[in-house]
Design a protein around this motif. Structure first.
Motif: not given
Length: 129
Positions: A57, A60, A81, A86, A119
């Motif tokens: 995460y 990301d 998240f 997302l 996502y």
């Protein structure tokens, strides 16, 4: 020859034929592992830390911030998240016009969806208070 001898002979022939047919490659070529030092584990396990597709995460979130940095008019962002989902909240100045508001929302959705296709991205644009 008695019945037992014939039965043992028949079973032996069947086993031998299965053994011989199983040893052929039947046109199947063996694939070699990529030279990753882990016998191909990076290709077999996409979430293995040495895999080029491995992300967490934090990584990301950095990618989301990098994608949104290119879009003008954004003051602040919040990224949440939730599994495959997302949620991104983008904060814009209070005096932002409706056209600019919609442009920012569309560009943010496109940029983040392109950077992180795994996502389901949702963008919510809010005016700063």
């Amino acid at each position: 020859m008695n019945r037992t001898g014939v039965l043992v002979g028949a079973i032996s022939v069947i086993c031998l034929s299965l053994l011989v047919s199983g040893c052929g490659n039947n046109g199947v070529r063996a694939r070699s592992y990529p030279d990753d030092g882990l016998l191909g584990a990076t290709s077999a396990n996409p979430n293995y830390p040495t895999s080029p597709t491995y992300h967490n995460y934090s990584a990301d979130r950095r990618m989301v911030n990098h994608a949104l940095r290119e879009i003008g008019g954004i003051q602040n962002t919040r990224t949440v998240f939730n599994g495959r989902r997302l949620d991104i909240t983008v904060y814009v100045p209070r005096d932002t016009s409706q056209e600019e508001y919609q442009r920012i929302e569309a560009q943010a959705l496109e940029a983040v969806s392109y950077m992180l296709p795994r996502y389901d991205v949702r963008v919510n644009v809010k005016r700063s208070s």
